[in-house]
Design an enzyme around this catalytic site. Structure first.
Site, PDB file in Angstrom:
ATOM      1  CG  HIS A  89      46.789  44.974 111.409  1.00 17.04           C
ATOM      2  ND1 HIS A  89      46.976  44.274 112.769  1.00 17.04           N
ATOM      3  CD2 HIS A  89      45.638  45.594 111.253  1.00 17.04           C
ATOM      4  CE1 HIS A  89      45.641  44.519 113.201  1.00 17.04           C
ATOM      5  NE2 HIS A  89      45.095  45.147 112.361  1.00 17.04           N
ATOM      6  CD  GLU A  92      50.573  43.843 112.491  1.00 14.70           C
ATOM      7  OE1 GLU A  92      50.169  42.735 112.144  1.00 14.70           O
ATOM      8  OE2 GLU A  92      49.935  44.582 113.100  1.00 14.70           O
ATOM      9  NE  ARG A 149      45.545  48.585 114.262  1.00 16.09           N
ATOM     10  CZ  ARG A 149      45.881  47.181 115.078  1.00 16.09           C
ATOM     11  NH1 ARG A 149      47.050  46.971 115.074  1.00 16.09           N
ATOM     12  NH2 ARG A 149      45.018  46.895 115.596  1.00 16.09           N
ATOM     13  CG  HIS A 220      48.504  40.097 113.312  1.00 14.87           C
ATOM     14  ND1 HIS A 220      47.713  41.247 113.106  1.00 14.87           N
ATOM     15  CD2 HIS A 220      47.503  39.327 112.641  1.00 14.87           C
ATOM     16  CE1 HIS A 220      46.419  41.169 112.894  1.00 14.87           C
ATOM     17  NE2 HIS A 220      46.193  39.848 112.699  1.00 14.87           N
ATOM     18  CD  GLU A 294      50.300  40.182 117.339  1.00 14.44           C
ATOM     19  OE1 GLU A 294      51.159  40.858 116.647  1.00 14.44           O
ATOM     20  OE2 GLU A 294      48.816  40.494 117.449  1.00 14.44           O
TER      21      GLU A 294
HETATM   22 ZN   LIG Z   1      48.412  43.178 113.581  1.00 17.47          ZN
END
Ligand SMILES: [Zn+2]
Ligand SMILES: *[C@@H]1O[C@H](CO)[C@@H](O)[C@H](O)[C@H]1NC(C)=O
Ligand SMILES: *[C@@H]1O[C@H](CO)[C@@H](O)[C@H](O)[C@H]1NC(C)=O
Ligand SMILES: *[C@@H]1O[C@H](CO)[C@@H](O)[C@H](O)[C@H]1NC(C)=O
Length: 359
Positions: A89, A92, A149, A220, A294
């Site tokens: 993405h 990020e 993104r 991410h 994340e």
């Molecule tokens: Zn992501």
């Protein structure tokens, strides 16, 4: 206080230092544009020629090279493998920063840290610092594109928007939950599973080596979560309990570094249901330890994490990633060693050898 002579001495020293290394120290605690990350990859190979190689394994929609660093010690034996990708993405930015930090840490420690050395003997680490190259470059263009993104392919015929969400495009319950058919959506899953060249680059590369991979870590931000398969609420990973246990261990390792809390669970349990993620696809290929990280933060700055948080974020995530990698390594290689030892003693006992104490 420095007099002018002292000052020029300092300047001279730093000039000599730079001349010796031929460049300025790479700053791991800043965000870097793609050109600098590519130069950094080449520099890693140049500085560690016996340990690091580059593999170009695909091309983006805009025909840019997708590359990874393969890090490992050459043993002549068949090795296991660890996958890590960052920057699927675009916005990020902390993710590519982490991949670079991860590589640097491994290379800095393996000569003196015997555990890391064993792991590099038994496994190769395949690290893609920026998977969605086109999107990443687009997010660097100007302030209006900073939060891009997706990748940069045009949508289906008749749609004027760009970009497919690569983490909805993998062939894992594709198109079922947590996706959109609207090509203007941030979670547009594409025209079919693996419609995107970036997706195919990953799947083709992994399929060729899939029995080797023990871990698949995809990085991410944001949310401070460790997600395990599956994103579909009705499907459970066969090793769910072990994935949870190892994930909770990783979260504890993270907490010990700077006190940050990371929540562990499946995506439907702790975030939202989704389909077509690379993590789910990797688990379906039989790779046992597949996690989505994340990273920071939990919403204060979101995707625009300030640069002064790069270092602590990388330090804690490194500790969490190593917990998982090291568990997978020990399961595979210590278990094998234990079996070999047991076989040895069984053989000795069968020969009637006694009076030897087990250690
Ligand atoms: Zn992501
Ligand atoms: C993509 O780039 C490669 C290498 O630069 C080049 O050989 C190839 O022709 C390009 N393909 C397209 C469709 O532009
Ligand atoms: C930012 O970049 C986008 C994409 O190239 C462009 O359409 C837009 O006009 C640019 N905006 C500014 C303020 O420069
Ligand atoms: C985010 O974390 C900070 C401390 O790290 C905490 O004070 C805050 O309540 C958290 N916010 C949310 C939304 O969880």
């Amino acid at each position: 206080m420095l007099n002018s002579a002292g000052l020029s001495f300092v300047v001279l020293l730093s000039t000599v230092g730079a001349a010796t290394t031929g460049r300025a120290e790479y700053d791991y605690y800043k965000y870097h544009p793609m050109t600098e990350i590519t130069a950094w990859m080449n520099q890693m190979v140049k500085e560690n020629p016996s340990v690091v190689t580059i593999a170009d394994y695909g091309r983006s929609y805009e025909n840019r090279t997708i590359s990874l660093l393969k890090i490992g010690l050459k043993t002549g034996l068949k090795k296991k493998a660890v996958w890590m990708d960052c920057g699927i993405h675009a916005r990020e930015w902390i993710a590519p920063a982490f991949c670079q930090y991860f590589v640097r840490q491994i290379l800095q420690t393996y000569k003196t840290d015997m555990k890391m050395q064993r792991m590099l003997n038994n496994m190769d680490f395949y690290v893609t610092p920026v998977l969605n190259v086109d999107g990443y470059i687009y997010s660097w263009k100007n302030s209006t594109t900073r939060l891009w993104r997706k990748n940069r392919s045009p949508g289906a015929a008749g749609c004027s928007c760009y970009g497919t969400d690569l983490n909805r495009n993998f062939d894992a319950n594709w198109g079922t939950v947590g996706v959109s058919d609207d090509c203007c959506s941030n979670i547009y899953c594409g025209t079919k599973a693996s419609s995107e060249p970036e997706t195919r680059a990953v799947t083709d590369f992994i399929r060729n080596l899939k029995d080797e991979f023990l871990c698949f870590l995809t990085i991410h931000s944001y949310g401070q979560l460790l997600l395990i398969p599956y994103g579909h609420p009705n499907i459970m990973a066969p090793n769910y309990n072990e994935l949870m246990e190892v994930g909770l261990g990783a979260a504890e390792a993270i907490r010990r570094v700077h006190g940050k809390e990371y929540v562990v669970g499946t995506s439907p349990a702790v975030l939202y249901p989704n389909s077509g993620s690379s993590r789910d696809w990797a688990r379906m290929q039989g790779i046992p330890f597949t996690y989505t990280f994340e990273l920071r933060d939990n919403g204060t700055f979101g995707f625009e994490l300030p640069q002064d948080q790069i270092q602590p974020t990388c330090e804690e995530a490194y500790s969490g990633a190593l917990h998982i990698i090291s568990y997978a390594h020990d399961m595979t290689f210590n278990a094998a060693a234990a079996t070999a030892t047991a076989t040895f003693w069984t053989a000795l006992l069968a020969l009637g050898v006694t009076g030897v104490s087990l250690m």
